[in-house]
Structures are given as C-alpha cells and as structure tokens.
Design a protein around this motif. Structure first.
Motif, PDB file in Angstrom:
ATOM      1  N   MET A   1       0.817  -1.188   0.000  1.00  0.00           N
ATOM      2  CA  MET A   1       0.000   0.000   0.000  1.00  0.00           C
ATOM      3  C   MET A   1       0.864   1.256   0.000  1.00  0.00           C
ATOM      4  SD  MET A   1      -3.239   0.397   0.045  1.00  0.00           S
ATOM      5  CE  MET A   1      -4.443   1.604   0.359  1.00  0.00           C
ATOM      6  N   ASN A   2       1.904   1.222   0.801  1.00  0.00           N
ATOM      7  CA  ASN A   2       2.790   2.369   0.916  1.00  0.00           C
ATOM      8  C   ASN A   2       3.553   2.608  -0.390  1.00  0.00           C
ATOM      9  OD1 ASN A   2       3.936   4.540   2.139  1.00  0.00           O
ATOM     10  ND2 ASN A   2       5.479   3.361   3.249  1.00  0.00           N
ATOM     11  N   ASN A   3       3.964   1.523  -1.048  1.00  0.00           N
ATOM     12  CA  ASN A   3       4.678   1.643  -2.322  1.00  0.00           C
ATOM     13  C   ASN A   3       3.784   2.247  -3.401  1.00  0.00           C
ATOM     14  OD1 ASN A   3       7.012   0.598  -1.250  1.00  0.00           O
ATOM     15  ND2 ASN A   3       6.538  -1.497  -1.878  1.00  0.00           N
ATOM     16  N   CYS A   4       2.512   1.901  -3.389  1.00  0.00           N
ATOM     17  CA  CYS A   4       1.570   2.442  -4.364  1.00  0.00           C
ATOM     18  C   CYS A   4       1.399   3.948  -4.162  1.00  0.00           C
ATOM     19  CB  CYS A   4       0.234   1.719  -4.218  1.00  0.00           C
ATOM     20  SG  CYS A   4      -0.971   2.204  -5.453  1.00  0.00           S
ATOM     21  N   ARG A   5       1.326   4.378  -2.925  1.00  0.00           N
ATOM     22  CA  ARG A   5       1.186   5.801  -2.618  1.00  0.00           C
ATOM     23  C   ARG A   5       2.424   6.570  -3.065  1.00  0.00           C
ATOM     24  NH1 ARG A   5      -0.652   7.316   3.194  1.00  0.00           N
ATOM     25  NH2 ARG A   5      -2.682   7.545   2.221  1.00  0.00           N
ATOM     26  N   ILE A   6       3.599   6.023  -2.820  1.00  0.00           N
ATOM     27  CA  ILE A   6       4.846   6.673  -3.241  1.00  0.00           C
ATOM     28  C   ILE A   6       4.912   6.751  -4.764  1.00  0.00           C
ATOM     29  CG2 ILE A   6       7.357   6.426  -3.275  1.00  0.00           C
ATOM     30  CD1 ILE A   6       7.149   5.250  -0.442  1.00  0.00           C
ATOM     31  N   ALA A   7       4.494   5.686  -5.449  1.00  0.00           N
ATOM     32  CA  ALA A   7       4.495   5.676  -6.912  1.00  0.00           C
ATOM     33  C   ALA A   7       3.539   6.738  -7.456  1.00  0.00           C
ATOM     34  CB  ALA A   7       4.120   4.292  -7.434  1.00  0.00           C
ATOM     35  N   LYS A   8       2.365   6.885  -6.848  1.00  0.00           N
ATOM     36  CA  LYS A   8       1.411   7.904  -7.282  1.00  0.00           C
ATOM     37  C   LYS A   8       1.985   9.312  -7.102  1.00  0.00           C
ATOM     38  CE  LYS A   8      -2.845   5.355  -6.429  1.00  0.00           C
ATOM     39  NZ  LYS A   8      -4.080   5.284  -5.616  1.00  0.00           N
ATOM     40  N   ILE A   9       2.638   9.543  -5.978  1.00  0.00           N
ATOM     41  CA  ILE A   9       3.241  10.856  -5.717  1.00  0.00           C
ATOM     42  C   ILE A   9       4.329  11.153  -6.736  1.00  0.00           C
ATOM     43  CG2 ILE A   9       4.656  12.158  -4.068  1.00  0.00           C
ATOM     44  CD1 ILE A   9       3.043  10.806  -1.836  1.00  0.00           C
ATOM     45  N   ILE A  10       5.141  10.169  -7.045  1.00  0.00           N
ATOM     46  CA  ILE A  10       6.213  10.362  -8.032  1.00  0.00           C
ATOM     47  C   ILE A  10       5.615  10.641  -9.411  1.00  0.00           C
ATOM     48  CG2 ILE A  10       8.069   9.172  -9.272  1.00  0.00           C
ATOM     49  CD1 ILE A  10       8.773   7.815  -6.598  1.00  0.00           C
ATOM     50  N   ILE A  11       4.571   9.910  -9.793  1.00  0.00           N
ATOM     51  CA  ILE A  11       3.934  10.115 -11.090  1.00  0.00           C
ATOM     52  C   ILE A  11       3.306  11.509 -11.167  1.00  0.00           C
ATOM     53  CG2 ILE A  11       1.996   9.371 -12.543  1.00  0.00           C
ATOM     54  CD1 ILE A  11       2.672   6.488 -11.659  1.00  0.00           C
ATOM     55  N   VAL A  12       2.617  11.933 -10.130  1.00  0.00           N
ATOM     56  CA  VAL A  12       1.987  13.255 -10.121  1.00  0.00           C
ATOM     57  C   VAL A  12       3.045  14.344 -10.198  1.00  0.00           C
ATOM     58  CG1 VAL A  12       0.673  14.872  -8.687  1.00  0.00           C
ATOM     59  CG2 VAL A  12      -0.138  12.536  -8.990  1.00  0.00           C
ATOM     60  N   PHE A  13       4.088  14.224  -9.403  1.00  0.00           N
ATOM     61  CA  PHE A  13       5.160  15.223  -9.401  1.00  0.00           C
ATOM     62  C   PHE A  13       5.856  15.288 -10.759  1.00  0.00           C
ATOM     63  CE2 PHE A  13       9.593  16.475  -8.645  1.00  0.00           C
ATOM     64  CZ  PHE A  13       9.365  17.742  -8.139  1.00  0.00           C
ATOM     65  N   SER A  14       6.120  14.142 -11.343  1.00  0.00           N
ATOM     66  CA  SER A  14       6.764  14.103 -12.656  1.00  0.00           C
ATOM     67  C   SER A  14       5.875  14.716 -13.726  1.00  0.00           C
ATOM     68  CB  SER A  14       7.111  12.668 -13.047  1.00  0.00           C
ATOM     69  OG  SER A  14       8.004  12.109 -12.123  1.00  0.00           O
ATOM     70  N   SER A  15       4.592  14.418 -13.683  1.00  0.00           N
ATOM     71  CA  SER A  15       3.654  14.975 -14.668  1.00  0.00           C
ATOM     72  C   SER A  15       3.561  16.490 -14.547  1.00  0.00           C
ATOM     73  CB  SER A  15       2.263  14.365 -14.480  1.00  0.00           C
ATOM     74  OG  SER A  15       2.305  12.981 -14.681  1.00  0.00           O
ATOM     75  N   LEU A  16       3.452  16.990 -13.324  1.00  0.00           N
ATOM     76  CA  LEU A  16       3.383  18.435 -13.123  1.00  0.00           C
ATOM     77  C   LEU A  16       4.673  19.122 -13.565  1.00  0.00           C
ATOM     78  CD1 LEU A  16       1.539  18.709  -9.699  1.00  0.00           C
ATOM     79  CD2 LEU A  16       0.646  19.266 -11.965  1.00  0.00           C
ATOM     80  N   SER A  17       5.796  18.502 -13.293  1.00  0.00           N
ATOM     81  CA  SER A  17       7.065  19.075 -13.719  1.00  0.00           C
ATOM     82  C   SER A  17       7.159  19.131 -15.236  1.00  0.00           C
ATOM     83  CB  SER A  17       8.237  18.248 -13.175  1.00  0.00           C
ATOM     84  OG  SER A  17       8.238  18.268 -11.778  1.00  0.00           O
ATOM     85  N   TYR A  18       6.768  18.064 -15.894  1.00  0.00           N
ATOM     86  CA  TYR A  18       6.799  18.022 -17.356  1.00  0.00           C
ATOM     87  C   TYR A  18       5.871  19.077 -17.958  1.00  0.00           C
ATOM     88  CZ  TYR A  18       6.165  16.465 -22.130  1.00  0.00           C
ATOM     89  OH  TYR A  18       6.080  16.429 -23.493  1.00  0.00           O
TER      90      TYR A  18
END
Length: 76
Positions: A1-18
């Motif tokens: 569960m924790n890994n999924c949350r971290i992956a979502k945060i990384i994806i959101v941050f990467s998308s916003l940065s792009y």
C-alpha cells in the motif's frame, strides 16, 4: 500500500514538472513573444485621420521603441 502511494506521488510530481516545463518553453518561444508584443502595441499603429504627419511619425517611433523593448532587443 505504501509503495503504491509513493508511486502515485512520483507520477503526479513528474507529470506536473513536465507540464510546467512544456508550458514555459512554449510561452517563452520567440514566436509567442512576438505575437504578445504585436497585440500589445497594435493599437499604437492605428492611424487617425486628424493626426499630423510629424505627430504620426513620433507615434510610430514611440510604438516601435516600445515593441523592441517588449521583445527584449536593446537599442543604442
């Protein structure tokens, strides 16, 4: 569960940065800067029939200087 949350945060941050980098690159492109400056100073170039030739030349010089300043071209 924790890994999924971290992956979502990384994806959101990467998308916003792009998206931010893409927007800034497009917004600051030379073509878009020229379009914004032309629209901003377009009203200065509208001729008034009651304007004398000398006054019209002064208006054009001022508008030209403001346009070049808007684009970022330095004058001597």
């Amino acid at each position: 569960m924790n890994n999924c949350r971290i992956a979502k945060i990384i994806i959101v941050f990467s998308s916003l940065s792009y998206l931010s980098v893409s927007f800034l690159r497009n917004y600051n492109s030379l073509e878009n800067i020229e379009k914004r400056c032309i629209l901003k100073f377009e009203k200065d170039f509208k001729i008034n029939l009651e304007t004398s030739h000398e006054e019209w030349n002064q208006i054009l010089d001022l508008a030209d200087n403001n346009y070049l300043k808007c684009i970022g071209i330095t004058q001597y």
